[in-house]
Design a protein around this motif. Structure first.
Motif, short mmCIF file in Angstrom:
data_model
loop_
_atom_site.label_atom_id
_atom_site.label_comp_id
_atom_site.label_asym_id
_atom_site.label_seq_id
_atom_site.Cartn_x
_atom_site.Cartn_y
_atom_site.Cartn_z
N THR A 16 -3.78 35.67 11.76
CA THR A 16 -3.72 36.55 12.92
C THR A 16 -2.31 37.12 13.05
OG1 THR A 16 -4.35 36.73 15.26
CG2 THR A 16 -3.15 34.74 14.60
N LYS A 17 -2.13 38.00 13.99
CA LYS A 17 -0.83 38.64 14.20
C LYS A 17 0.01 37.79 15.15
CE LYS A 17 0.53 42.31 13.10
NZ LYS A 17 1.26 42.61 11.88
N CYS A 18 1.29 37.68 14.82
CA CYS A 18 2.26 37.15 15.76
C CYS A 18 3.03 38.36 16.29
CB CYS A 18 3.22 36.16 15.10
SG CYS A 18 4.48 35.54 16.23
N PHE A 19 2.76 38.71 17.53
CA PHE A 19 3.40 39.88 18.12
C PHE A 19 4.86 39.61 18.43
CE2 PHE A 19 -1.11 40.18 19.41
CZ PHE A 19 -1.43 41.32 18.70
N SER A 20 5.12 38.43 18.96
CA SER A 20 6.50 38.06 19.27
C SER A 20 6.60 36.54 19.31
CB SER A 20 6.95 38.66 20.61
OG SER A 20 6.17 38.14 21.66
N SER A 21 7.83 36.07 19.18
CA SER A 21 8.08 34.63 19.16
C SER A 21 9.51 34.37 19.60
CB SER A 21 7.87 34.08 17.76
OG SER A 21 8.24 32.71 17.70
N SER A 22 9.73 33.18 20.10
CA SER A 22 11.11 32.77 20.39
C SER A 22 11.90 32.66 19.09
CB SER A 22 11.13 31.45 21.16
OG SER A 22 10.39 30.47 20.46
N ASP A 23 11.21 32.45 17.98
CA ASP A 23 11.81 32.50 16.65
C ASP A 23 11.58 33.92 16.13
OD1 ASP A 23 12.42 32.46 13.93
OD2 ASP A 23 11.54 30.49 13.60
N ILE A 42 1.83 26.57 11.87
CA ILE A 42 1.95 28.03 11.88
C ILE A 42 2.98 28.41 10.84
CG2 ILE A 42 2.53 30.08 13.23
CD1 ILE A 42 1.80 28.53 15.75
N THR A 43 2.55 29.27 9.90
CA THR A 43 3.43 29.75 8.83
C THR A 43 3.21 31.25 8.67
OG1 THR A 43 1.86 29.58 7.00
CG2 THR A 43 3.08 27.58 7.55
N ALA A 44 3.98 31.84 7.77
CA ALA A 44 3.67 33.21 7.35
C ALA A 44 2.29 33.20 6.71
CB ALA A 44 4.72 33.70 6.35
N ASP A 45 1.72 34.33 6.45
CA ASP A 45 0.40 34.41 5.83
C ASP A 45 0.49 33.96 4.37
OD1 ASP A 45 -2.11 34.92 4.90
OD2 ASP A 45 -2.04 37.07 5.24
N ILE A 46 0.53 32.64 4.17
CA ILE A 46 0.62 32.09 2.82
C ILE A 46 -0.73 32.06 2.12
CG2 ILE A 46 2.72 30.77 3.24
CD1 ILE A 46 0.99 28.27 3.61
N GLN A 47 -1.79 32.34 2.85
CA GLN A 47 -3.12 32.38 2.22
C GLN A 47 -3.19 33.55 1.26
OE1 GLN A 47 -5.87 34.72 2.76
NE2 GLN A 47 -7.08 33.55 1.31
N ARG A 48 -2.71 34.70 1.69
CA ARG A 48 -2.72 35.88 0.82
C ARG A 48 -1.56 35.87 -0.15
NH1 ARG A 48 -3.64 39.72 5.79
NH2 ARG A 48 -5.76 39.10 6.30
N GLY A 49 -0.53 35.14 0.21
CA GLY A 49 0.63 35.02 -0.67
C GLY A 49 1.56 36.21 -0.58
N CYS A 59 7.73 26.77 8.68
CA CYS A 59 6.47 26.23 9.19
C CYS A 59 6.74 25.47 10.48
CB CYS A 59 5.84 25.31 8.15
SG CYS A 59 4.26 24.59 8.64
N TYR A 60 6.00 25.79 11.50
CA TYR A 60 6.04 25.02 12.74
C TYR A 60 4.84 24.10 12.77
CZ TYR A 60 9.80 27.71 14.83
OH TYR A 60 11.02 28.27 15.10
N ALA A 61 5.03 22.89 13.26
CA ALA A 61 3.94 21.92 13.35
C ALA A 61 3.95 21.32 14.76
CB ALA A 61 4.12 20.82 12.31
N PHE A 62 2.75 21.30 15.38
CA PHE A 62 2.63 20.83 16.76
C PHE A 62 1.51 19.81 16.88
CE2 PHE A 62 3.79 25.37 16.88
CZ PHE A 62 5.04 25.27 17.48
N ARG A 63 1.73 18.83 17.74
CA ARG A 63 0.67 17.90 18.13
C ARG A 63 -0.07 18.51 19.33
NH1 ARG A 63 5.12 14.83 18.29
NH2 ARG A 63 4.81 14.52 20.53
N ALA A 64 -1.29 18.08 19.56
CA ALA A 64 -2.09 18.65 20.65
C ALA A 64 -1.43 18.47 22.01
CB ALA A 64 -3.49 18.02 20.64
N ASP A 65 -0.76 17.36 22.21
CA ASP A 65 -0.16 17.12 23.53
C ASP A 65 1.14 17.89 23.74
OD1 ASP A 65 1.44 15.66 21.78
OD2 ASP A 65 1.39 13.83 22.97
#
Length: 108
Positions: A16-23, A42-49, A59-65
Protein backbone atom coordinates in the motif's frame (compact mmCIF):
# COMPACT_ATOMS: atom_id res chain seq x y z
CA UNK A 1 15.69 -11.63 -2.52
CA UNK A 2 18.27 -11.04 0.25
CA UNK A 3 16.13 -8.30 1.83
CA UNK A 4 13.03 -10.51 1.73
CA UNK A 5 14.89 -13.13 3.73
CA UNK A 6 16.56 -10.61 6.05
CA UNK A 7 13.28 -8.90 6.97
CA UNK A 8 11.32 -12.16 7.04
CA UNK A 9 8.81 -11.39 4.27
CA UNK A 10 6.10 -14.02 4.14
CA UNK A 11 2.58 -14.35 2.84
CA UNK A 12 0.07 -13.01 3.30
CA UNK A 13 1.28 -9.45 2.83
CA UNK A 14 -0.16 -6.25 1.45
CA UNK A 15 1.46 -3.46 -0.55
CA UNK A 16 0.00 0.00 0.00
CA UNK A 17 1.00 3.66 -0.13
CA UNK A 18 2.67 5.43 2.75
CA UNK A 19 1.54 9.01 2.27
CA UNK A 20 3.54 10.38 5.17
CA UNK A 21 5.48 9.20 8.19
CA UNK A 22 7.38 10.54 11.14
CA UNK A 23 10.29 8.78 9.40
CA UNK A 24 10.40 10.98 6.31
CA UNK A 25 12.27 8.39 4.24
CA UNK A 26 8.93 6.50 3.99
CA UNK A 27 6.98 9.52 2.67
CA UNK A 28 5.24 8.84 -0.66
CA UNK A 29 6.60 5.31 -1.01
CA UNK A 30 4.86 2.02 -1.61
CA UNK A 31 5.32 -0.10 1.49
CA UNK A 32 4.91 -3.76 2.26
CA UNK A 33 3.11 -4.84 5.45
CA UNK A 34 3.46 -8.40 6.70
CA UNK A 35 3.46 -10.40 9.90
CA UNK A 36 6.57 -12.25 11.05
CA UNK A 37 7.39 -13.70 14.47
CA UNK A 38 4.26 -12.14 15.97
CA UNK A 39 5.18 -8.64 14.77
CA UNK A 40 3.66 -6.37 12.16
CA UNK A 41 6.50 -5.27 9.90
CA UNK A 42 6.61 -2.31 7.53
CA UNK A 43 9.30 -2.05 4.85
CA UNK A 44 9.72 -0.62 1.38
CA UNK A 45 7.95 -2.67 -1.29
CA UNK A 46 10.43 -5.54 -1.15
CA UNK A 47 7.90 -7.91 -2.71
CA UNK A 48 8.38 -6.33 -6.13
CA UNK A 49 12.02 -5.66 -5.42
CA UNK A 50 14.30 -2.87 -6.54
CA UNK A 51 17.73 -2.67 -8.08
CA UNK A 52 19.05 0.30 -6.12
CA UNK A 53 20.07 -0.66 -2.57
CA UNK A 54 19.52 2.95 -1.48
CA UNK A 55 15.78 2.32 -1.79
CA UNK A 56 15.90 0.05 1.25
CA UNK A 57 14.07 2.15 3.83
CA UNK A 58 14.70 -0.21 6.70
CA UNK A 59 12.07 -2.16 8.59
CA UNK A 60 9.78 -1.23 11.45
CA UNK A 61 8.40 -4.00 13.64
CA UNK A 62 5.51 -3.59 16.09
CA UNK A 63 3.74 -5.78 18.63
CA UNK A 64 -0.06 -5.61 18.74
CA UNK A 65 -0.08 -3.82 22.09
CA UNK A 66 2.15 -1.04 20.71
CA UNK A 67 -0.05 0.25 17.91
CA UNK A 68 -3.20 2.30 17.56
CA UNK A 69 -5.12 2.55 14.31
CA UNK A 70 -7.15 5.63 13.42
CA UNK A 71 -9.23 6.35 10.32
CA UNK A 72 -8.22 9.67 8.76
CA UNK A 73 -9.41 11.65 5.78
CA UNK A 74 -6.77 12.60 3.25
CA UNK A 75 -7.58 14.67 0.19
CA UNK A 76 -11.16 13.44 0.07
CA UNK A 77 -10.42 9.76 0.60
CA UNK A 78 -9.78 7.53 3.59
CA UNK A 79 -6.35 6.75 5.01
CA UNK A 80 -5.18 4.81 8.03
CA UNK A 81 -2.96 6.31 10.70
CA UNK A 82 -0.82 3.72 12.44
CA UNK A 83 0.84 5.10 15.55
CA UNK A 84 3.27 3.47 17.97
CA UNK A 85 4.76 5.80 20.57
CA UNK A 86 6.41 8.58 18.51
CA UNK A 87 6.34 6.69 15.19
CA UNK A 88 3.44 7.49 12.85
CA UNK A 89 2.56 6.17 9.39
CA UNK A 90 -0.31 7.48 7.26
CA UNK A 91 -1.12 4.53 5.02
CA UNK A 92 -3.57 3.62 2.30
CA UNK A 93 -6.82 2.55 3.92
CA UNK A 94 -6.52 -0.99 2.57
CA UNK A 95 -3.91 -1.54 5.30
CA UNK A 96 -6.64 -1.49 7.95
CA UNK A 97 -8.34 -4.68 6.75
CA UNK A 98 -5.03 -6.47 6.40
CA UNK A 99 -3.83 -5.47 9.89
CA UNK A 100 -7.12 -6.41 11.54
CA UNK A 101 -7.41 -9.77 9.76
CA UNK A 102 -3.81 -10.98 9.78
CA UNK A 103 -2.31 -9.28 12.82
CA UNK A 104 -4.85 -8.20 15.41
CA UNK A 105 -7.35 -11.03 14.87
CA UNK A 106 -5.61 -13.78 12.86
CA UNK A 107 -7.98 -16.60 13.92
CA UNK A 108 -11.19 -15.00 12.81
Amino acid sequence: EPLRKFYGLQEPFVVTKCFSSSDETFNNHDVCLFVCDGELRITADIQRGFADGNKDLGCYAFRADEITLTKREREGSLALELKADQVVFLLGYRAKGYIRKHFLNPQG
